[in-house]
Design an enzyme around this catalytic site. Structure first.
Site, PDB file in Angstrom:
ATOM      1  N   GLY A  82      13.796 -10.023   5.836  1.00  7.97           N
ATOM      2  CA  GLY A  82      12.573  -9.229   5.759  1.00  7.97           C
ATOM      3  C   GLY A  82      12.270  -8.464   7.034  1.00  7.97           C
ATOM      4  O   GLY A  82      11.181  -7.923   7.197  1.00  7.97           O
ATOM      5  N   LEU A  83      13.241  -8.407   7.964  1.00  2.81           N
ATOM      6  CA  LEU A  83      13.011  -7.644   9.196  1.00  2.81           C
ATOM      7  C   LEU A  83      13.763  -6.315   9.151  1.00  2.81           C
ATOM      8  O   LEU A  83      13.876  -5.614  10.137  1.00  2.81           O
ATOM      9  CB  LEU A  83      13.409  -8.468  10.430  1.00  2.81           C
ATOM     10  N   SER A  84      14.251  -6.006   7.967  1.00  7.11           N
ATOM     11  CA  SER A  84      14.829  -4.700   7.660  1.00  7.11           C
ATOM     12  C   SER A  84      16.114  -4.360   8.394  1.00  7.11           C
ATOM     13  O   SER A  84      16.249  -3.315   9.018  1.00  7.11           O
ATOM     14  CB  SER A  84      13.788  -3.599   7.869  1.00  7.11           C
ATOM     15  N   SER A  85      17.075  -5.267   8.260  1.00  8.88           N
ATOM     16  CA  SER A  85      18.409  -4.948   8.770  1.00  8.88           C
ATOM     17  C   SER A  85      18.988  -3.771   7.996  1.00  8.88           C
ATOM     18  O   SER A  85      19.776  -2.992   8.534  1.00  8.88           O
ATOM     19  CB  SER A  85      19.337  -6.156   8.656  1.00  8.88           C
ATOM     20  N   THR A 111       0.829  -1.204   0.000  1.00  7.41           N
ATOM     21  CA  THR A 111       0.000   0.000   0.000  1.00  7.41           C
ATOM     22  C   THR A 111       0.864   1.254   0.000  1.00  7.41           C
ATOM     23  O   THR A 111       0.380   2.331  -0.320  1.00  7.41           O
ATOM     24  CB  THR A 111      -0.880   0.032   1.269  1.00  7.41           C
ATOM     25  N   ASP A 112       2.159   1.098   0.346  1.00  3.92           N
ATOM     26  CA  ASP A 112       3.005   2.295   0.509  1.00  3.92           C
ATOM     27  C   ASP A 112       3.148   3.078  -0.799  1.00  3.92           C
ATOM     28  O   ASP A 112       2.978   4.285  -0.825  1.00  3.92           O
ATOM     29  CB  ASP A 112       4.379   1.939   1.119  1.00  3.92           C
ATOM     30  N   GLU A 141      18.859   4.227   0.157  1.00  6.04           N
ATOM     31  CA  GLU A 141      18.561   2.870  -0.324  1.00  6.04           C
ATOM     32  C   GLU A 141      18.090   2.891  -1.779  1.00  6.04           C
ATOM     33  O   GLU A 141      18.469   2.053  -2.585  1.00  6.04           O
ATOM     34  CB  GLU A 141      17.511   2.207   0.584  1.00  6.04           C
ATOM     35  N   ASP A 152      10.147   1.132   6.174  1.00  6.89           N
ATOM     36  CA  ASP A 152      11.185   0.533   7.014  1.00  6.89           C
ATOM     37  C   ASP A 152      11.988   1.592   7.769  1.00  6.89           C
ATOM     38  O   ASP A 152      12.222   1.484   8.971  1.00  6.89           O
ATOM     39  CB  ASP A 152      12.157  -0.292   6.161  1.00  6.89           C
ATOM     40  N   GLY A 211      18.683  -9.957   5.652  1.00 13.20           N
ATOM     41  CA  GLY A 211      17.961 -10.449   4.488  1.00 13.20           C
ATOM     42  C   GLY A 211      16.773 -11.334   4.809  1.00 13.20           C
ATOM     43  O   GLY A 211      16.341 -12.120   3.981  1.00 13.20           O
TER      44      GLY A 211
HETATM   45  P1  ADP Z   1      16.703  -6.902   5.058  1.00 13.24           P
HETATM   46  O1  ADP Z   1      16.616  -5.409   5.114  1.00 13.24           O
HETATM   47  O2  ADP Z   1      15.372  -7.555   4.897  1.00 13.24           O
HETATM   48  O3  ADP Z   1      17.464  -7.489   6.202  1.00 13.24           O
HETATM   49  P2  ADP Z   1      18.234  -6.297   2.720  1.00 13.24           P
HETATM   50  O4  ADP Z   1      18.725  -7.135   1.594  1.00 13.24           O
HETATM   51  O5  ADP Z   1      17.387  -5.118   2.408  1.00 13.24           O
HETATM   52  O6  ADP Z   1      17.517  -7.275   3.740  1.00 13.24           O
HETATM   53  O7  ADP Z   1      19.472  -5.746   3.544  1.00 13.24           O
HETATM   54  C1  ADP Z   1      20.490  -6.625   3.981  1.00 13.24           C
HETATM   55  C2  ADP Z   1      21.854  -5.993   3.705  1.00 13.24           C
HETATM   56  O8  ADP Z   1      22.070  -4.866   4.581  1.00 13.24           O
HETATM   57  C3  ADP Z   1      22.996  -6.923   3.992  1.00 13.24           C
HETATM   58  O9  ADP Z   1      23.248  -7.792   2.886  1.00 13.24           O
HETATM   59  C4  ADP Z   1      24.134  -5.940   4.215  1.00 13.24           C
HETATM   60  O10 ADP Z   1      24.651  -5.467   2.984  1.00 13.24           O
HETATM   61  C5  ADP Z   1      23.442  -4.770   4.918  1.00 13.24           C
HETATM   62  N1  ADP Z   1      23.582  -4.913   6.379  1.00 13.24           N
HETATM   63  C6  ADP Z   1      22.613  -5.227   7.262  1.00 13.24           C
HETATM   64  N2  ADP Z   1      23.090  -5.284   8.526  1.00 13.24           N
HETATM   65  C7  ADP Z   1      24.414  -4.999   8.446  1.00 13.24           C
HETATM   66  C8  ADP Z   1      25.480  -4.893   9.400  1.00 13.24           C
HETATM   67  N3  ADP Z   1      25.277  -5.084  10.710  1.00 13.24           N
HETATM   68  N4  ADP Z   1      26.709  -4.557   8.939  1.00 13.24           N
HETATM   69  C9  ADP Z   1      26.914  -4.341   7.626  1.00 13.24           C
HETATM   70  N5  ADP Z   1      25.960  -4.418   6.682  1.00 13.24           N
HETATM   71  C10 ADP Z   1      24.725  -4.758   7.073  1.00 13.24           C
HETATM   72 MG    MG Z   2      15.922  -4.140   3.539  1.00 10.10          MG
END
Ligand code: ADP
Ligand code: MG
Length: 397
Positions: free
Chosen positions: A123-126, A35-36, A159, A171, A121
């Protein structure tokens, strides 16, 4: 969240400088999927997993970025910042730095350490957690003032424009603006938002299917094009409809026959999902968990059947949760085609729920799922000295 005192020691040991430390959480979306970009509503919550960013100034004009997750560092030049991505994890923090520079911020030399426990990776938005933690850290060096919404926009641009990932604002927004024990109803049109209380006795149980079927984002673009087609047909009759946010189910009844079958279904998902998301926020505010659960079930059905963004594994994870004690609501969360489901579960029953769901899922699908019991946590912030101070840390000479 990893231990801040340990993280401080790690940065001090590597860079021989006392850091300031910032934390930014990952997130789970409770309702409001796809929806975003239709300028509609989403309702995520920040979760306990977070990325920590430790920063200290440097006198040599260099930017040194270290990730404890990767055990690697990269060195950049503060006056000669990278202008494009290098398909490396450092694109995320350096994308933020590049956007700050583009925004007119002076970028000094600094050492930045990153350490996150948001599963990468999944889907919890690292990615948003890294971006937002980096943004707070770098902004703290030059005293620039950014609101939470501005930080979110800046990180989204990093991003989209630097990393090259086609993501919405959700996110970064929730990571920057989340609040303890609350979900956040975000209007993606103007970024106005409302914090909605989550009952203290309800846990967010996130169940990872451990599968991802989407190939290189092709399905995402395809769905997006179909949503735009549905909107374009309605706009031919009602030009004031700029996005599906402006459309109604009556519009679909009137002009759905002019759309392809897929566009009609995708449009129906987005229009009804917007209604459900606002209704779920209202129900949470009333403490009506039965209605929240009903809306989540309807949202999952719509996501699976109308939007066709679910998969066998995600449907199984939702179905297998249904009669487990303590379940209040379950649905597939995130971009679709795998990833995680989100379950609202009575907190006292959450551990048994997680164990039973894992057993059932493994029995049916043959894959052991990761299941996380979370609560709605606060948004990004600087850690107070007391939270960072562990035992005394020896400074190297
Ligand atoms: P999601 O956001 O769902 O976790 P993404 O593919 O959007 O998946 O983002 C994951 C990417 O973000 C990783 O492959 C890496 O490049 C970067 N990333 C996430 N956490 C870290 C971290 N602690 N240190 C360095 N890079 C990170
Ligand atoms: Mg992401």
């Amino acid at each position: 969240m990893h231990d801040p005192a340990e993280f401080r020691a790690l940065h001090l040991d590597r860079f021989l400088a006392e850091p300031d430390i910032f934390a930014a959480p990952g997130r789970v979306n409770l309702i409001g999927e796809h929806t975003d970009y239709a300028e509609g509503f989403v309702m995520p919550a920040a979760i306990d997993f977070a990325t920590l960013a430790a920063i200290s100034p440097r006198g040599d004009g260099k930017i040194v970025v270290y990730s404890e997750n990767y055990g690697k560092e990269r060195v950049f030049d503060a006056v000669n910042l990278p202008v494009e991505a290098s398909l490396h994890w450092s694109d995320y923090p350096m994308g933020v730095v590049a956007m700050l520079a583009r925004d007119g911020c002076e970028i000094p030399g600094f050492s930045l350490s990153l350490w996150g426990d948001v599963p990468l990776g999944s889907g919890l938005s690292s990615s948003a957690a890294v971006e937002v933690a980096t943004a707070l850290a770098v902004v703290s060096l030059n005293g620039a003032r950014y609101t939470g919404a501005q930080i979110a926009r800046l990180c989204q641009r990093a991003e989209n424009e630097f990393v090259g990932a086609n993501s919405g604002i959700m996110d970064q927004f929730i990571s920057a603006n989340g609040a303890e024990d609350h979900a956040l109803l975000l209007d993606c049109r103007d970024l106005s938002y409302r914090l909605v209380p989550l009952p203290a006795n309800v846990a967010l149980v996130i169940a990872n299917t451990m599968v991802k079927h989407a190939v290189a984002g092709g399905e995402y673009s395809c769905r997006r094009a179909e949503v735009e087609e549905a909107c374009a047909v309605i706009a031919r009759h009602r030009p004031e409809v700029k996005f599906l946010r402006d459309a109604t189910v009556d519009d679909l009844a009137n002009w759905g026959s002019e759309m392809t079958a897929n566009a009609l279904k995708r449009g129906r998902h987005v229009i009804t999902e917007n209604l459900r998301t606002v209704a779920a926020a209202d129900a949470l505010e009333r403490g009506d968990m039965a209605e929240v659960g009903r809306l989540m079930a309807e949202a999952h059905w719509s996501y699976s059947h109308d939007f066709e963004a679910s998969c066998v594994e995600a449907d199984a994870m939702v179905e297998l949760a249904q009669d487990l004690p303590g379940l209040l609501g379950a649905r597939l969360t995130g971009g679709g085609f795998g990833g995680c489901t989100v379950n609202l579960v009575e907190r006292s029953k959450a551990p048994a729920f997680a164990e039973a769901l894992a057993g059932r899922y493994e029995g049916r699908i043959g894959i052991h799922p990761q299941i996380h019991i979370c609560h709605a946590s606060g948004g990004a912030h600087r850690l107070e000295a007391a939270a960072v101070a562990g035992g005394p840390v020896e400074k190297k000479t």
